[in-house]
Design a protein around this motif. Sequence first.
Motif, mmCIF file in Angstrom:
data_model
loop_
_atom_site.group_PDB
_atom_site.id
_atom_site.type_symbol
_atom_site.label_atom_id
_atom_site.label_comp_id
_atom_site.label_asym_id
_atom_site.label_seq_id
_atom_site.Cartn_x
_atom_site.Cartn_y
_atom_site.Cartn_z
ATOM 1 N N GLN A 271 0.792 -1.223 0.000
ATOM 2 C CA GLN A 271 0.000 0.000 0.000
ATOM 3 C C GLN A 271 0.828 1.279 0.000
ATOM 4 O O GLN A 271 0.366 2.305 -0.496
ATOM 5 N N VAL A 272 2.016 1.240 0.560
ATOM 6 C CA VAL A 272 2.801 2.467 0.723
ATOM 7 C C VAL A 272 4.112 2.405 -0.038
ATOM 8 O O VAL A 272 4.403 3.239 -0.883
ATOM 9 N N LYS B 63 3.066 1.477 10.749
ATOM 10 C CA LYS B 63 3.299 2.357 9.603
ATOM 11 C C LYS B 63 4.326 3.421 9.938
ATOM 12 O O LYS B 63 5.262 3.682 9.160
ATOM 13 N N TRP B 64 4.188 4.052 11.098
ATOM 14 C CA TRP B 64 5.103 5.124 11.476
ATOM 15 C C TRP B 64 6.528 4.607 11.669
ATOM 16 O O TRP B 64 7.489 5.289 11.323
ATOM 17 N N MET C 233 -5.772 -0.878 7.330
ATOM 18 C CA MET C 233 -6.487 0.358 7.032
ATOM 19 C C MET C 233 -5.689 1.594 7.423
ATOM 20 O O MET C 233 -5.830 2.657 6.812
ATOM 21 N N ALA C 234 -4.838 1.475 8.434
ATOM 22 C CA ALA C 234 -4.031 2.622 8.858
ATOM 23 C C ALA C 234 -3.032 3.035 7.789
ATOM 24 O O ALA C 234 -2.640 4.215 7.721
ATOM 25 N N ASN C 235 -2.608 2.107 6.940
ATOM 26 C CA ASN C 235 -1.615 2.430 5.913
ATOM 27 C C ASN C 235 -2.096 3.491 4.941
ATOM 28 O O ASN C 235 -1.301 4.300 4.448
ATOM 29 N N THR C 236 -3.374 3.489 4.616
ATOM 30 C CA THR C 236 -3.901 4.435 3.633
ATOM 31 C C THR C 236 -4.758 5.529 4.250
ATOM 32 O O THR C 236 -5.336 6.338 3.536
ATOM 33 N N ALA C 237 -4.820 5.568 5.568
ATOM 34 C CA ALA C 237 -5.602 6.615 6.231
ATOM 35 C C ALA C 237 -4.844 7.942 6.188
ATOM 36 O O ALA C 237 -3.617 7.975 6.201
#
Length: 382
Positions: free
Chosen positions: A216-217, A282-283, A337-341
């Motif tokens: 995703q990232v 993610k962070w 879901m946090a990856n693209t939020a």
Amino acid sequence: MSATNPSTSQRSSVSLRSSMKRPSPLEHESPESSPRRQASVSFVDDAAHQRQPSESSFDDRELDGSVTSTSTTTHSALPPPRQLSFSESLAVLGGDYILAGIKDALLFPSALIVIYSSRTIQVAIVKCLVLNGILLLGSIALFHLFVSPVIKALLDSPGSISSPASAADALPASERFGAVLMTIYHIFLLYPIYLVSFVLSTFWYQEIANRSFRLQVGTPRPMAKTYESLLKMVAGEVYHAILILIVSIQTSLVYNLIPVLGPSLSFVCSAWMFSFFSFEYKWIYQGWPLEKRIDYLEKRWAYFLGFGLPGAAATFFFPTMTSQGVFAIIFPLYIIMANTATPLPPSRSNVALHWLLPKRAPFFRLATHLNQLWINRLKKGR
């Protein structure tokens, strides 16, 4: 053994399960990309630094908008933010920031698409479902629906081994014997499954986070492999673990010691913790230090409150082990879901909240202060 108070369930389930193992980007797979949601309020978009984890700098100035843009429109050319009234500020907090967090936390179709696209993620999620959904929650359901009623029926039957000589001693004897049998069931079945689930799930979370981030990232920022960096990483992990422990205790104390509002405030704290752990993978892959992660969440407290509300609602009101099982099933979806939020507000917003409303929520302040006191004492003791 009766169900435990929810005051001890969500604090342990969210914090301890997620803080055990930090991400370690070891895989090397080709990344893919996915579209992002547009914010509902007109802001100057600052999400570019979130979408590019391999940038050379993750300056804290990105959080407050002091980094100038590389485009022709510079930060100094931007008009000052419009000061909102109190009612307008409440509308923005609730109708835009919190609601945006809730919407991002309910994008299950996008998470399912990512799961469908990766065999690695599928295998890890199936393991989570089998261990936590079938074994852990299944054992708990078996206890409450079958074992406990059978024990109670046997103890209440005439001529049972727990029947006392006098009727006056019947209730205490029955309760004592039943408590012993239930304790045996917990020690030899439920607790071992719980501990195995706790350990193995942390590894599966990392597999899911690593692969979904790449899809995703992009590729996680590489970590230095020197002796000094290893020592810093170990020290950081110890600091992180103590910080999470203090926050967990703080959340539990809020529930038990503050009258009337305690449970509601504890629920809010649990929502923030759920969001923090969902975004932390993610962070970390983006190279953000712990201080920046905390600062970023506290400045966007309304959004992260909204993002954590569904997860907190799904786990907060259950006993400890039930909460753990539910958490382990839904948490992988929130990592994805946090990856693209896109948390709101962006660094350079065109509106400013009313001065009566908090610019940040000092959720971690007590924990960081106590942690610093502990570090200072260690330094003086050398």
